[in-house]
Design a protein around this motif. Sequence first.
Motif, PDB file in Angstrom:
ATOM      1  N   ASN A  44       0.814  -1.212   0.000  1.00 34.86           N
ATOM      2  CA  ASN A  44       0.000   0.000   0.000  1.00 34.86           C
ATOM      3  C   ASN A  44       0.850   1.265   0.000  1.00 34.86           C
ATOM      4  O   ASN A  44       0.356   2.344  -0.282  1.00 34.86           O
ATOM      5  CB  ASN A  44      -0.946   0.015   1.204  1.00 34.86           C
ATOM      6  CG  ASN A  44      -1.945  -1.126   1.135  1.00 34.86           C
ATOM      7  OD1 ASN A  44      -2.278  -1.597   0.052  1.00 34.86           O
ATOM      8  ND2 ASN A  44      -2.415  -1.576   2.277  1.00 34.86           N
ATOM      9  N   TYR A  45       2.112   1.128   0.359  1.00 35.02           N
ATOM     10  CA  TYR A  45       3.026   2.260   0.389  1.00 35.02           C
ATOM     11  C   TYR A  45       4.188   1.948  -0.544  1.00 35.02           C
ATOM     12  O   TYR A  45       4.963   1.024  -0.305  1.00 35.02           O
ATOM     13  CB  TYR A  45       3.558   2.497   1.807  1.00 35.02           C
ATOM     14  CG  TYR A  45       2.481   2.804   2.818  1.00 35.02           C
ATOM     15  CD1 TYR A  45       1.971   4.081   2.923  1.00 35.02           C
ATOM     16  CD2 TYR A  45       1.992   1.811   3.647  1.00 35.02           C
ATOM     17  CE1 TYR A  45       0.994   4.376   3.849  1.00 35.02           C
ATOM     18  CE2 TYR A  45       1.009   2.097   4.580  1.00 35.02           C
ATOM     19  CZ  TYR A  45       0.507   3.377   4.671  1.00 35.02           C
ATOM     20  OH  TYR A  45      -0.458   3.663   5.578  1.00 35.02           O
ATOM     21  N   ARG A  97      12.555   8.828   0.012  1.00 35.83           N
ATOM     22  CA  ARG A  97      11.352   7.988   0.035  1.00 35.83           C
ATOM     23  C   ARG A  97      10.825   7.845   1.457  1.00 35.83           C
ATOM     24  O   ARG A  97       9.611   7.840   1.680  1.00 35.83           O
ATOM     25  CB  ARG A  97      11.659   6.621  -0.576  1.00 35.83           C
ATOM     26  CG  ARG A  97      11.824   6.691  -2.088  1.00 35.83           C
ATOM     27  CD  ARG A  97      12.261   5.389  -2.701  1.00 35.83           C
ATOM     28  NE  ARG A  97      11.375   4.287  -2.359  1.00 35.83           N
ATOM     29  CZ  ARG A  97      11.691   3.013  -2.525  1.00 35.83           C
ATOM     30  NH1 ARG A  97      12.857   2.675  -3.033  1.00 35.83           N
ATOM     31  NH2 ARG A  97      10.843   2.073  -2.192  1.00 35.83           N
ATOM     32  N   SER A 136       8.033   5.860  11.110  1.00 34.65           N
ATOM     33  CA  SER A 136       9.077   5.598  10.124  1.00 34.65           C
ATOM     34  C   SER A 136      10.284   4.980  10.818  1.00 34.65           C
ATOM     35  O   SER A 136      10.618   5.364  11.939  1.00 34.65           O
ATOM     36  CB  SER A 136       9.516   6.887   9.435  1.00 34.65           C
ATOM     37  OG  SER A 136       8.455   7.454   8.729  1.00 34.65           O
ATOM     38  N   GLN A 151       9.018  10.892   2.324  1.00 33.15           N
ATOM     39  CA  GLN A 151       7.718  10.899   1.654  1.00 33.15           C
ATOM     40  C   GLN A 151       6.723  10.044   2.440  1.00 33.15           C
ATOM     41  O   GLN A 151       5.570  10.416   2.605  1.00 33.15           O
ATOM     42  CB  GLN A 151       7.867  10.379   0.209  1.00 33.15           C
ATOM     43  CG  GLN A 151       6.609  10.431  -0.608  1.00 33.15           C
ATOM     44  CD  GLN A 151       6.154  11.861  -0.865  1.00 33.15           C
ATOM     45  OE1 GLN A 151       6.963  12.771  -0.973  1.00 33.15           O
ATOM     46  NE2 GLN A 151       4.857  12.052  -0.960  1.00 33.15           N
ATOM     47  N   PHE A 152       7.172   8.877   2.922  1.00 35.13           N
ATOM     48  CA  PHE A 152       6.313   8.030   3.764  1.00 35.13           C
ATOM     49  C   PHE A 152       5.904   8.789   5.028  1.00 35.13           C
ATOM     50  O   PHE A 152       4.774   8.701   5.485  1.00 35.13           O
ATOM     51  CB  PHE A 152       7.010   6.718   4.138  1.00 35.13           C
ATOM     52  CG  PHE A 152       6.252   5.896   5.135  1.00 35.13           C
ATOM     53  CD1 PHE A 152       5.171   5.132   4.735  1.00 35.13           C
ATOM     54  CD2 PHE A 152       6.602   5.891   6.477  1.00 35.13           C
ATOM     55  CE1 PHE A 152       4.452   4.378   5.653  1.00 35.13           C
ATOM     56  CE2 PHE A 152       5.894   5.147   7.401  1.00 35.13           C
ATOM     57  CZ  PHE A 152       4.809   4.386   6.983  1.00 35.13           C
ATOM     58  N   GLU A 153       6.835   9.541   5.575  1.00 36.97           N
ATOM     59  CA  GLU A 153       6.568  10.317   6.791  1.00 36.97           C
ATOM     60  C   GLU A 153       5.408  11.295   6.561  1.00 36.97           C
ATOM     61  O   GLU A 153       4.589  11.510   7.458  1.00 36.97           O
ATOM     62  CB  GLU A 153       7.848  11.057   7.204  1.00 36.97           C
ATOM     63  CG  GLU A 153       7.804  11.729   8.535  1.00 36.97           C
ATOM     64  CD  GLU A 153       7.769  10.767   9.707  1.00 36.97           C
ATOM     65  OE1 GLU A 153       7.219  11.158  10.746  1.00 36.97           O
ATOM     66  OE2 GLU A 153       8.261   9.631   9.607  1.00 36.97           O
ATOM     67  N   LYS A 154       5.298  11.811   5.358  1.00 36.65           N
ATOM     68  CA  LYS A 154       4.205  12.736   5.036  1.00 36.65           C
ATOM     69  C   LYS A 154       2.885  11.995   4.826  1.00 36.65           C
ATOM     70  O   LYS A 154       1.823  12.515   5.138  1.00 36.65           O
ATOM     71  CB  LYS A 154       4.538  13.525   3.768  1.00 36.65           C
ATOM     72  CG  LYS A 154       5.687  14.480   3.934  1.00 36.65           C
ATOM     73  CD  LYS A 154       6.024  15.126   2.605  1.00 36.65           C
ATOM     74  CE  LYS A 154       7.300  15.952   2.709  1.00 36.65           C
ATOM     75  NZ  LYS A 154       7.733  16.449   1.398  1.00 36.65           N
ATOM     76  N   GLU A 155       2.937  10.751   4.282  1.00 31.53           N
ATOM     77  CA  GLU A 155       1.730  10.015   3.919  1.00 31.53           C
ATOM     78  C   GLU A 155       1.226   9.067   5.006  1.00 31.53           C
ATOM     79  O   GLU A 155       0.124   8.536   4.891  1.00 31.53           O
ATOM     80  CB  GLU A 155       1.987   9.184   2.657  1.00 31.53           C
ATOM     81  CG  GLU A 155       2.326   9.993   1.446  1.00 31.53           C
ATOM     82  CD  GLU A 155       2.735   9.108   0.268  1.00 31.53           C
ATOM     83  OE1 GLU A 155       2.758   7.866   0.430  1.00 31.53           O
ATOM     84  OE2 GLU A 155       3.040   9.671  -0.788  1.00 31.53           O
ATOM     85  N   LYS A 156       1.993   8.845   6.031  1.00 30.59           N
ATOM     86  CA  LYS A 156       1.662   7.821   7.027  1.00 30.59           C
ATOM     87  C   LYS A 156       0.361   8.126   7.763  1.00 30.59           C
ATOM     88  O   LYS A 156      -0.085   9.267   7.834  1.00 30.59           O
ATOM     89  CB  LYS A 156       2.806   7.645   8.019  1.00 30.59           C
ATOM     90  CG  LYS A 156       2.989   8.832   8.933  1.00 30.59           C
ATOM     91  CD  LYS A 156       4.153   8.606   9.852  1.00 30.59           C
ATOM     92  CE  LYS A 156       4.249   9.799  10.806  1.00 30.59           C
ATOM     93  NZ  LYS A 156       5.265   9.627  11.773  1.00 30.59           N
ATOM     94  N   ARG A 157      -0.217   7.068   8.330  1.00 26.09           N
ATOM     95  CA  ARG A 157      -1.439   7.195   9.120  1.00 26.09           C
ATOM     96  C   ARG A 157      -1.083   7.468  10.582  1.00 26.09           C
ATOM     97  O   ARG A 157       0.084   7.566  10.940  1.00 26.09           O
ATOM     98  CB  ARG A 157      -2.254   5.906   8.991  1.00 26.09           C
ATOM     99  CG  ARG A 157      -2.704   5.675   7.565  1.00 26.09           C
ATOM    100  CD  ARG A 157      -3.545   4.426   7.455  1.00 26.09           C
ATOM    101  NE  ARG A 157      -3.750   4.117   6.040  1.00 26.09           N
ATOM    102  CZ  ARG A 157      -3.693   2.915   5.529  1.00 26.09           C
ATOM    103  NH1 ARG A 157      -3.477   1.875   6.302  1.00 26.09           N
ATOM    104  NH2 ARG A 157      -3.879   2.723   4.244  1.00 26.09           N
ATOM    105  N   ASN A 164       6.655   3.870  -0.927  1.00 25.85           N
ATOM    106  CA  ASN A 164       7.830   4.605  -0.465  1.00 25.85           C
ATOM    107  C   ASN A 164       8.659   3.866   0.576  1.00 25.85           C
ATOM    108  O   ASN A 164       9.654   4.407   1.039  1.00 25.85           O
ATOM    109  CB  ASN A 164       7.402   5.966   0.098  1.00 25.85           C
ATOM    110  CG  ASN A 164       6.824   6.849  -0.988  1.00 25.85           C
ATOM    111  OD1 ASN A 164       7.315   6.832  -2.107  1.00 25.85           O
ATOM    112  ND2 ASN A 164       5.791   7.591  -0.668  1.00 25.85           N
TER     113      ASN A 164
END
Length: 191
Positions: free
Chosen positions: A112-113, A149, A163, A152-158, A115
């Motif tokens: 699902n991620y 990357r 991270s 980027q995950f840090e911005k999109e995480k729930r 990054n």
Amino acid sequence: MLGLLQLLLAAFGIYSALQFSEELKLTVPLVCLLAMLLVSRIERKTSEKKTERMSFLQSEMDKASKKDSTAIKEQDFFTIDSMLWPKSELLLIDAVHSIFKDLGFKISAGVNYQNVDRIVKIPETHIAFGVQILMSEGEVEGNHPKINRALQFEKEKRENEKSLIIASTHIRLPLSERGQLSPYPEELVIS
């Protein structure tokens, strides 16, 4: 089964000695005794073969057991070797995956991620980690593609996701020298 046959031959030999005529009183019991001797030899041979077969199977099982334990030890060494002296980033990712799995975490590819390399979930909780695994000849640089990357995950995480960056740095140096060097520059420290 052969013991029962011997018993029947003995009973028939005794019966013939008591009931048959003079000529057969000696020959039939003698033949029965010889047949009993032959049956006992056959029984001994089959039991020896059975014992040999059982000992062979036992030795084969012991060999297989030793081979399995050796293979497990070699696999464990391979995982540790891949962590300490990775040959490629894919081997490092597989080694980290195996270690998290062995520790009882739920781990999967970051489907699902896109990054992160792996998603690690702590069992019986809602906490998950987006794990980014990387290698570097020296210290990790801020412009490393995997760092970007991870950010980027840090911005999109729930909400319950964190991270985690695992880096094998200074991969060409012996372990004793790696401890003296910084694995990452100060600007990469994320709280």
